[in-house]
Write a protein that holds these residues in place. Sequence first.
Motif, short mmCIF file in Angstrom:
data_model
loop_
_atom_site.label_atom_id
_atom_site.label_comp_id
_atom_site.label_asym_id
_atom_site.label_seq_id
_atom_site.Cartn_x
_atom_site.Cartn_y
_atom_site.Cartn_z
N ALA A 263 0.96 -1.15 -0.04
CA ALA A 263 0.14 0.09 0.09
C ALA A 263 0.91 1.39 -0.04
N MET A 264 0.37 2.32 -0.06
CA MET A 264 0.82 3.62 -0.24
C MET A 264 0.37 4.66 0.34
N GLU A 265 0.95 5.59 1.38
CA GLU A 265 0.46 6.41 2.28
C GLU A 265 0.08 7.77 1.53
N ASN A 266 -0.02 7.92 0.33
CA ASN A 266 -0.15 9.49 -0.26
C ASN A 266 -0.94 10.29 0.57
N LYS A 267 -0.90 11.39 0.69
CA LYS A 267 -1.52 12.17 1.56
C LYS A 267 -3.15 12.29 1.07
N GLY A 268 -4.12 11.83 2.14
CA GLY A 268 -5.33 11.97 1.83
C GLY A 268 -5.81 10.98 0.96
N LEU A 269 -5.22 10.21 0.17
CA LEU A 269 -5.53 9.52 -0.87
C LEU A 269 -4.39 8.22 -0.85
N ASN A 270 -4.74 7.28 -0.08
CA ASN A 270 -3.85 6.03 0.03
C ASN A 270 -4.32 4.86 -1.17
N VAL A 271 -3.46 4.49 -1.87
CA VAL A 271 -3.58 3.71 -2.71
C VAL A 271 -3.17 2.25 -2.16
N PHE A 272 -4.02 1.27 -2.32
CA PHE A 272 -3.90 -0.14 -1.70
C PHE A 272 -3.71 -1.38 -2.62
N ASN A 273 -2.97 -2.29 -2.21
CA ASN A 273 -2.86 -3.42 -3.12
C ASN A 273 -4.23 -4.23 -2.64
N THR A 274 -5.10 -4.82 -3.54
CA THR A 274 -6.26 -5.40 -3.15
C THR A 274 -6.30 -6.54 -2.03
N LYS A 275 -5.20 -7.16 -1.83
CA LYS A 275 -5.01 -7.99 -0.81
C LYS A 275 -5.15 -7.38 0.37
N TYR A 276 -4.79 -6.12 0.62
CA TYR A 276 -4.85 -5.58 2.13
C TYR A 276 -6.00 -5.00 2.19
N ILE A 277 -7.10 -4.83 1.54
CA ILE A 277 -8.46 -4.38 1.53
C ILE A 277 -9.43 -5.43 1.77
N LEU A 278 -9.57 -6.16 0.78
CA LEU A 278 -10.81 -6.88 0.48
C LEU A 278 -10.76 -8.20 1.32
N ALA A 279 -11.85 -8.43 2.10
CA ALA A 279 -11.87 -9.55 2.89
C ALA A 279 -13.48 -10.02 3.14
N ARG A 280 -13.61 -11.20 2.77
CA ARG A 280 -14.85 -11.96 3.17
C ARG A 280 -14.54 -13.15 3.81
N PRO A 281 -15.36 -13.69 4.87
CA PRO A 281 -15.13 -15.09 5.44
C PRO A 281 -14.99 -16.05 4.42
N GLU A 282 -15.34 -16.09 3.46
CA GLU A 282 -15.40 -17.32 2.35
C GLU A 282 -14.20 -17.21 1.67
N THR A 283 -13.60 -15.77 1.48
CA THR A 283 -12.35 -15.91 0.50
C THR A 283 -11.14 -15.51 1.33
N ALA A 284 -11.23 -14.89 2.64
CA ALA A 284 -10.10 -14.50 3.09
C ALA A 284 -9.64 -15.28 4.42
N THR A 285 -8.39 -15.26 4.72
CA THR A 285 -8.16 -16.34 6.04
C THR A 285 -7.95 -15.24 7.24
N ASP A 286 -7.76 -15.96 8.39
CA ASP A 286 -7.37 -15.16 9.43
C ASP A 286 -6.11 -14.19 9.09
N ALA A 287 -5.28 -14.89 8.84
CA ALA A 287 -3.81 -14.03 8.29
C ALA A 287 -4.33 -12.97 7.57
N ASP A 288 -5.19 -13.00 6.54
CA ASP A 288 -5.72 -11.95 5.47
C ASP A 288 -6.19 -10.91 6.45
N TYR A 289 -7.14 -11.21 7.25
CA TYR A 289 -7.61 -10.20 8.33
C TYR A 289 -6.50 -9.42 9.01
N GLU A 290 -5.90 -10.18 9.72
CA GLU A 290 -4.78 -9.63 10.24
C GLU A 290 -3.95 -8.59 9.59
N GLY A 291 -3.74 -9.04 8.21
CA GLY A 291 -2.81 -8.35 7.36
C GLY A 291 -3.38 -7.07 7.02
#
Length: 877
Positions: free
Chosen positions: A272-300
């Motif tokens: 991810a990137m901390e641009n001022k007021g507009l962070n851009v994230f890899n989807t890996k570190y935003i998207l999470a549903r129980p059926e698609t994301a692991t506990d480690a994904d939620y922690e990440g």
Amino acid sequence: MIATSQPSPPPTIHREDYRPPAFLVDSVDLHLALHPAATRVKARLALRRNPAAGPSGTLELDGEALTLLGLRLDGAPLPPDRVRHRADGGLSIDGVPEAFALDSEVEISPAANSELSGLYLSGGNYFTQCEAEGFRRITFFPDRPDVMARYTTTIEADRAACPVLLGNGNPDGAGELPDGRHWARWVDPHPKPSYLFAVVAGDLVAVRDRFTTRSGREVALAIYVRQGDEDACGHAMDSLKRSMAWDEQTYGLEYDLDVFNIAAVSDFNMGAMENKGLNVFNTKYILARPETATDADYEGIETVVSHEYFHNWTGNRVTCRDWFQLSLKEGLTVFRDQHFTADQGSAAVKRLWDVRRLRAAQFPEDAGPMAHPVRPDSYVEINNFYTATVYQKGAEVVRMMRSLIGEADFRRGMDLYIARHDNQAVTIEDFVQAMQDASGVDLARFRRWYAQAGTPELRVRDAFDESSGRYTLTLSQSTPPTPGQPEKLPVPIPVRMGLIGTDGTDGAESPGAATLLLEEAEQDFTFEGLPSKPVPSLLRGFSAPVKLSGLSLEQLGVLAAHDTDPFVRWDSGQQYAVAEMLRLVRDLRAQRPLELPEGLAANIAALLERATDDAAFTAEALALPSEDFVADQMPVADPDAVHAVRQFLRAAIGTRFAGAFAALHAELTDPGPYRIDGMAIGRRALRNACLSYLGRAEQGDGLLRAEAQFNTAGNMTDMLAALRVLADSDSPAREAALARFHATWKRDDLVLDKWFTIQAVSARTDTLQQVQALAGHLDFDLRNPNRVRALVGAFAAGNPAQFHHASGEGYRFLADTVIALDAVNTQVAARMVGPLGQWKRQDAARGTMMRAELQRILERPGLSKGTYEKVSKSLAA
């Protein structure tokens, strides 16, 4: 002599050569007319000579992959004889006045930008990534972090293709244009370096919320994702709001804009990137549903969202003077995100996770060809120094500083640091000085942690005088030579400790509980009036990033069974297991039969007796040390023997304790809907640790249990744990499960990454061939960094037995990938080189083959400077 086809090595940048910028930029007015193949960027820069830099009549502007269309100084076209086009793509402009306005217009092609640096297209949407040196791919600019300016950005695009237009700061107007186009303007009131510039435009949908700051201001929050992903943003939004509240409560730091936007993209070089007021994230570190994301994904997600938000003050409002100071923002902010995450759940288990990651990534880095201090002295390509040393070790250095001066003074130091340096670009010395001034503690020697590479080795000896009750603890330290630093000075090492009775009595309340400060090469510490010889409990909470040795198996056994400090209890069990695994390696080499060590079995039995008291801790403690970690303790690695021993132990432990594992696996079945609280996560972790051992047992129903769990799992954590067991096996269910998983999730990129990784790290003997085949799979995309990391990165870094296959085919596969990647995305290519750089750790035959592959990469015509740096340093080590 290293042979190379490079015409000449790329230049090396040295920290000691830093000079202030000749010109400062007060304001930047940008206009971006977006088009996939021909985006036009107009820039107006208000420049003035920097009084701290001395006289200069030449303005130097960085540029890369830009087509210059126009250039005007104070409204007048610049004569060609005053503008020189540099070989690196930049411009030199002679004869400029003391203060002036410079207007430029350039054309760029986002669609052709496979580097994912600057402005690029992903899925038809526009994104930027400007750290570290991507802004020069958008417009001509003095692209360095100590040039801070206020930005106004106007974006125009086709409304149908790009209904969303986002920039830094606060919105400041929008409107319609002819031909179906529209525009939006964004104003950032805070000065920032160019690496924090951001634009996002495209067909995205927003998940919205609000946050009220402690002073009562309302902040509009939004996460922008592809349509259909709206229901996967809840955990990220919750993590953001908790981060904002925590930073106010813990550090008194309040958010400073009217909006906070996040945009998620699947093609991204980093997390991810901390641009001022507009962070851009890899989807890996935003998207999470129980059926698609692991506990480690939620922690990440929680970790990365908090990390990028905390950068608002430690990185954005106070930023780095130059890239050598990178840990000033990254090490400090990792420390802050670790502190935040620990406060959200089990601090003890969080600490174990952080130490595991440090030892897996940073300790080998410290022992390899790319070893560098937390603040490097030189680089060829700055992107190569976004490393575990800068981030994780940098965080440990901050943690030690807080330990030395105390929590209250550390908080005062943070307040002073921000008050002194708000809206400035500063150095690590500025940060340490603030801590020293706030606490009154002399940190001069402590600064060595920032200047020396390598992992210090802490050795313990002890003696007890029964007649006087005097116990003497002798601690010594040494740091091995690293490239460019053959000699090392002692560093201050805070050693939190206690004394444990051999009968298991905790000595935490005795005079032996303390934080010792080891400052010299060797020091004695004496404790009086003890009734019997204790066992020293050292580095409680992992109080310093060092390696510890000198404790006997008997002492480690006592600590693993009885220490009240969770880290020491876990680490002592790990050290005990490593010692026994190394003994079994010797037995294997001597062709002696392998047997489960009774001491190790006793440790497992003790854990299982109180398994559910703290399920998360038990799961961590049951895990055997990784193959890489064990090999790192050997003078010369033996990946085949270590793999064979670890597989033997997994099977032997699974067989010996099959009944207990089966009972726990049944007991810990989730009773209801998926939850991500600490208790539920711990129960799943322990249940799946049991399943992993049962899957290796020589008899029993482990594989049947794995198949049943895979078929009935209500969440991705349990499904993936079961699939991992099956993927390691020769069970007929293996291929069916992998095929079903692919068919179910082939349209979900993040889940499909998991499918690739599970096969890449499989313990099967045919994994290398499977990975080679997967590299040609229709779903493998060399242009997507996540997919490359999921297959190639996971195989090379996470499957040592197969990567180090005696044929050398693993090395060739990685080298082929690096060569192909270097023509597509040089940052990702350079990051893939690392495993080949460990050739000195291997036997002569493997080392020779690894060197040959490195040499083959180096001889590739047109090799990027980042890959060249990694490869040449690896060969020269």
